[in-house]
Enzyme design. Structure first.
Site, PDB file in Angstrom:
ATOM      1  N   GLY A  60       0.837  -1.203   0.000  1.00 43.09           N
ATOM      2  CA  GLY A  60       0.000   0.000   0.000  1.00 43.09           C
ATOM      3  C   GLY A  60       0.868   1.249   0.000  1.00 43.09           C
ATOM      4  O   GLY A  60       0.581   2.215   0.708  1.00 43.09           O
ATOM      5  N   ALA A  61       1.935   1.203  -0.822  1.00 39.12           N
ATOM      6  CA  ALA A  61       2.935   2.284  -0.786  1.00 39.12           C
ATOM      7  C   ALA A  61       2.558   3.474  -1.655  1.00 39.12           C
ATOM      8  O   ALA A  61       3.340   4.409  -1.796  1.00 39.12           O
ATOM      9  CB  ALA A  61       4.292   1.732  -1.222  1.00 39.12           C
ATOM     10  N   SER A  63      -0.091   5.567  -1.246  1.00 38.68           N
ATOM     11  CA  SER A  63      -0.749   6.721  -0.606  1.00 38.68           C
ATOM     12  C   SER A  63      -0.602   6.653   0.911  1.00 38.68           C
ATOM     13  O   SER A  63      -0.125   5.645   1.447  1.00 38.68           O
ATOM     14  CB  SER A  63      -2.240   6.782  -0.981  1.00 38.68           C
ATOM     15  OG  SER A  63      -2.918   5.722  -0.365  1.00 38.68           O
ATOM     16  N   GLY A  66       1.708   4.472   3.936  1.00 39.47           N
ATOM     17  CA  GLY A  66       2.616   3.623   3.165  1.00 39.47           C
ATOM     18  C   GLY A  66       3.555   4.443   2.301  1.00 39.47           C
ATOM     19  O   GLY A  66       4.764   4.183   2.230  1.00 39.47           O
ATOM     20  N   SER A 196      -4.541  -0.959  14.517  1.00 38.92           N
ATOM     21  CA  SER A 196      -5.289   0.276  14.768  1.00 38.92           C
ATOM     22  C   SER A 196      -5.788   0.238  16.209  1.00 38.92           C
ATOM     23  O   SER A 196      -6.089  -0.835  16.733  1.00 38.92           O
ATOM     24  CB  SER A 196      -6.477   0.348  13.811  1.00 38.92           C
ATOM     25  OG  SER A 196      -7.424   1.261  14.284  1.00 38.92           O
ATOM     26  N   TYR A 230     -13.993  -3.952  10.237  1.00 34.10           N
ATOM     27  CA  TYR A 230     -12.666  -3.312  10.255  1.00 34.10           C
ATOM     28  C   TYR A 230     -11.961  -3.600  11.594  1.00 34.10           C
ATOM     29  O   TYR A 230     -10.805  -4.015  11.628  1.00 34.10           O
ATOM     30  CB  TYR A 230     -12.814  -1.806  10.040  1.00 34.10           C
ATOM     31  CG  TYR A 230     -11.506  -1.048  10.066  1.00 34.10           C
ATOM     32  CD1 TYR A 230     -10.691  -0.987   8.927  1.00 34.10           C
ATOM     33  CD2 TYR A 230     -11.066  -0.402  11.217  1.00 34.10           C
ATOM     34  CE1 TYR A 230      -9.481  -0.304   8.946  1.00 34.10           C
ATOM     35  CE2 TYR A 230      -9.860   0.292  11.247  1.00 34.10           C
ATOM     36  CZ  TYR A 230      -9.074   0.335  10.112  1.00 34.10           C
ATOM     37  OH  TYR A 230      -7.869   1.017  10.141  1.00 34.10           O
TER      38      TYR A 230
HETATM   39  N1  LIG Z   1      -4.895   6.738   8.746  1.00 38.77           N
HETATM   40  C1  LIG Z   1      -5.191   6.411   9.975  1.00 38.77           C
HETATM   41  O1  LIG Z   1      -5.592   7.233  10.816  1.00 38.77           O
HETATM   42  C2  LIG Z   1      -4.996   4.982  10.438  1.00 38.77           C
HETATM   43  C3  LIG Z   1      -5.207   4.659  11.758  1.00 38.77           C
HETATM   44  C4  LIG Z   1      -5.006   3.361  12.186  1.00 38.77           C
HETATM   45  C5  LIG Z   1      -4.614   2.397  11.296  1.00 38.77           C
HETATM   46  N2  LIG Z   1      -4.437   2.711  10.002  1.00 38.77           N
HETATM   47  C6  LIG Z   1      -4.007   1.652   9.097  1.00 38.77           C
HETATM   48  O2  LIG Z   1      -2.843   2.083   8.434  1.00 38.77           O
HETATM   49  C7  LIG Z   1      -2.798   1.562   7.127  1.00 38.77           C
HETATM   50  C8  LIG Z   1      -2.638   2.690   6.114  1.00 38.77           C
HETATM   51  O3  LIG Z   1      -3.672   3.634   6.300  1.00 38.77           O
HETATM   52  P1  LIG Z   1      -3.796   4.951   5.412  1.00 38.77           P
HETATM   53  O4  LIG Z   1      -4.665   5.878   6.150  1.00 38.77           O
HETATM   54  O5  LIG Z   1      -2.450   5.389   5.000  1.00 38.77           O
HETATM   55  O6  LIG Z   1      -4.638   4.381   4.167  1.00 38.77           O
HETATM   56  P2  LIG Z   1      -4.727   4.880   2.655  1.00 38.77           P
HETATM   57  O7  LIG Z   1      -4.187   6.240   2.467  1.00 38.77           O
HETATM   58  O8  LIG Z   1      -6.122   4.594   2.215  1.00 38.77           O
HETATM   59  O9  LIG Z   1      -3.735   3.874   1.916  1.00 38.77           O
HETATM   60  C9  LIG Z   1      -4.014   2.518   1.847  1.00 38.77           C
HETATM   61  C10 LIG Z   1      -3.120   1.900   0.823  1.00 38.77           C
HETATM   62  O10 LIG Z   1      -3.444   0.506   0.752  1.00 38.77           O
HETATM   63  C11 LIG Z   1      -3.604   0.165  -0.616  1.00 38.77           C
HETATM   64  N3  LIG Z   1      -4.525  -0.940  -0.815  1.00 38.77           N
HETATM   65  C12 LIG Z   1      -5.847  -0.986  -0.546  1.00 38.77           C
HETATM   66  N4  LIG Z   1      -6.348  -2.167  -0.912  1.00 38.77           N
HETATM   67  C13 LIG Z   1      -5.327  -2.884  -1.429  1.00 38.77           C
HETATM   68  C14 LIG Z   1      -5.211  -4.169  -1.991  1.00 38.77           C
HETATM   69  N5  LIG Z   1      -6.255  -4.981  -2.124  1.00 38.77           N
HETATM   70  N6  LIG Z   1      -4.000  -4.587  -2.413  1.00 38.77           N
HETATM   71  C15 LIG Z   1      -2.934  -3.786  -2.324  1.00 38.77           C
HETATM   72  N7  LIG Z   1      -2.963  -2.556  -1.807  1.00 38.77           N
HETATM   73  C16 LIG Z   1      -4.154  -2.110  -1.371  1.00 38.77           C
HETATM   74  C17 LIG Z   1      -4.150   1.425  -1.274  1.00 38.77           C
HETATM   75  O11 LIG Z   1      -3.927   1.348  -2.658  1.00 38.77           O
HETATM   76  P3  LIG Z   1      -4.851   2.176  -3.697  1.00 38.77           P
HETATM   77  O12 LIG Z   1      -4.243   3.546  -3.704  1.00 38.77           O
HETATM   78  O13 LIG Z   1      -4.699   1.435  -4.966  1.00 38.77           O
HETATM   79  O14 LIG Z   1      -6.251   2.159  -3.164  1.00 38.77           O
HETATM   80  C18 LIG Z   1      -3.312   2.480  -0.581  1.00 38.77           C
HETATM   81  O15 LIG Z   1      -2.068   2.619  -1.193  1.00 38.77           O
HETATM   82  C19 LIG Z   1      -4.088   0.776   6.942  1.00 38.77           C
HETATM   83  O16 LIG Z   1      -3.823  -0.590   7.217  1.00 38.77           O
HETATM   84  C20 LIG Z   1      -5.010   1.362   7.986  1.00 38.77           C
HETATM   85  O17 LIG Z   1      -5.993   0.436   8.381  1.00 38.77           O
HETATM   86  C21 LIG Z   1      -4.614   3.984   9.549  1.00 38.77           C
END
Ligand SMILES: NC(=O)c1ccc[n+]([C@@H]2O[C@H](COP(=O)([O-])OP(=O)(O)OC[C@H]3O[C@@H](n4cnc5c(N)ncnc54)[C@H](OP(=O)(O)O)[C@@H]3O)[C@@H](O)[C@H]2O)c1
Length: 257
Positions: A60-61, A63, A66, A196, A230
């Site tokens: 998920g690099a 956005s 990542g 999370s 989730y």
């Molecule tokens: N942001 C927060 O506040 C927060 C808090 C707690 C935990 N987290 C966890 O941290 C991680 C990253 O969060 P984020 O906020 O940075 O999310 P994000 O910006 O939505 O990024 C998620 C990344 O995962 C990729 N992805 C989604 N489905 C996929 C699949 N089937 N195969 C391969 N790649 C896939 C997306 O690719 P596309 O661009 O192609 O969709 C995107 O690059 C997640 O696991 C999330 O649950 C986040």
């Protein structure tokens, strides 16, 4: 705003999520404050032999966290493998990091974590690339970052709920495929699993849930339990991390956090 998003905003799951997640976040901050973890000294990871970049894989690099992690690890001197769903986004991300850090070592691979076939293909391509690159084929860091909060119930080609497969089953499978490379590292290697604070809400662990009977299935007309699903995937990821660390840290140099 699309119809799915509007339906999500109006659902009791969304409001349950808003209240419980805010409370869980507060609880997590209080714990961090109480334990003083924020002040823990930063330790540098050991590096492989002179002249070789350690290799890290970030899923998920393209956005969010990542993408930020990939850029930061490149700055730390890692050879960063960016794994993402979209080849176009991967290309743009690599270009962007390379523009900011011209000497960064980057390699991109397409993978869909919601597909067993795609994960196996990625595993084989990565192994081949690592073997071609190194005398001692190994990786030093795997960041299981990719994750989604699905707005509705979608079934993958493997017949699973998309959120459960993307957030837990896919990373579980990928980690197992890459374990030989992590174990083969001459310096301690590490798996980082993105969980999370919301796992604190996922207290409803029963046999049905563990067998996948409770979440990720809903009949027509029923609203998708997006928040519970989730939270459940993140709880699974946390339990997987603890257990894998327990199994590996004594017998090999791999740690899991
Ligand atoms: N942001 C927060 O506040 C927060 C808090 C707690 C935990 N987290 C966890 O941290 C991680 C990253 O969060 P984020 O906020 O940075 O999310 P994000 O910006 O939505 O990024 C998620 C990344 O995962 C990729 N992805 C989604 N489905 C996929 C699949 N089937 N195969 C391969 N790649 C896939 C997306 O690719 P596309 O661009 O192609 O969709 C995107 O690059 C997640 O696991 C999330 O649950 C986040």
């Amino acid at each position: 705003m699309d119809r799915e998003a509007l339906r999500m905003l109006c659902s009791p799951q969304f409001w349950r999520m808003a209240v419980l997640w805010a409370l869980s976040l507060l609880h997590s901050y209080l714990l961090v404050f109480h334990c003083g973890r924020a002040d823990a000294p930063r330790r540098r990871r050991p590096r492989p032999a002179e002249g070789r970049c350690p290799i890290c894989v970030v899923t998920g690099a393209t956005s969010g966290l990542g993408r930020a992690a990939a850029a930061a690890l490149a700055r730390e001197g890692y050879h960063v493998v960016l794994a993402g769903r979209s080849t176009q986004l991967l290309y743009e991300t690599v270009q962007e990091i390379q523009r900011q850090q011209p000497d960064a070592h980057l390699k991109e691979f397409q993978v869909d974590l919601a597909s067993f076939k795609s994960i196996k293909k990625f595993g084989s391509s990565l192994k081949q690339w690592v073997h071609e690159k190194n005398v001692e084929p190994s990786i030093q860091l795997l960041v299981n970052n990719a994750g989604i909060l699905a707005k509705s119930h979608r079934i993958t080609e493997d017949g699973l709920d998309e959120m459960i497969q993307t957030n837990y089953i896919g990373p579980f499978m990928l980690t197992n495929i890459l374990l030989p490379l992590l174990k083969n590292s001459s310096v301690p290697s590490r798996v980082v699993n993105l969980t999370s604070f919301t796992h604190r809400c996922g207290l409803d662990v029963c046999e049905d849930a563990l067998r996948g009977m409770k979440f990720g299935r809903c009949s027509i007309g029923e609203s998708y339990p997006l928040a519970s699903t989730y939270e459940y995937t993140k709880l699974c990821m946390l339990m997987f991390s603890y257990e894998l660390h327990r199994q590996l840290h004594m017998s090999s140099g791999v740690s899991v956090i």
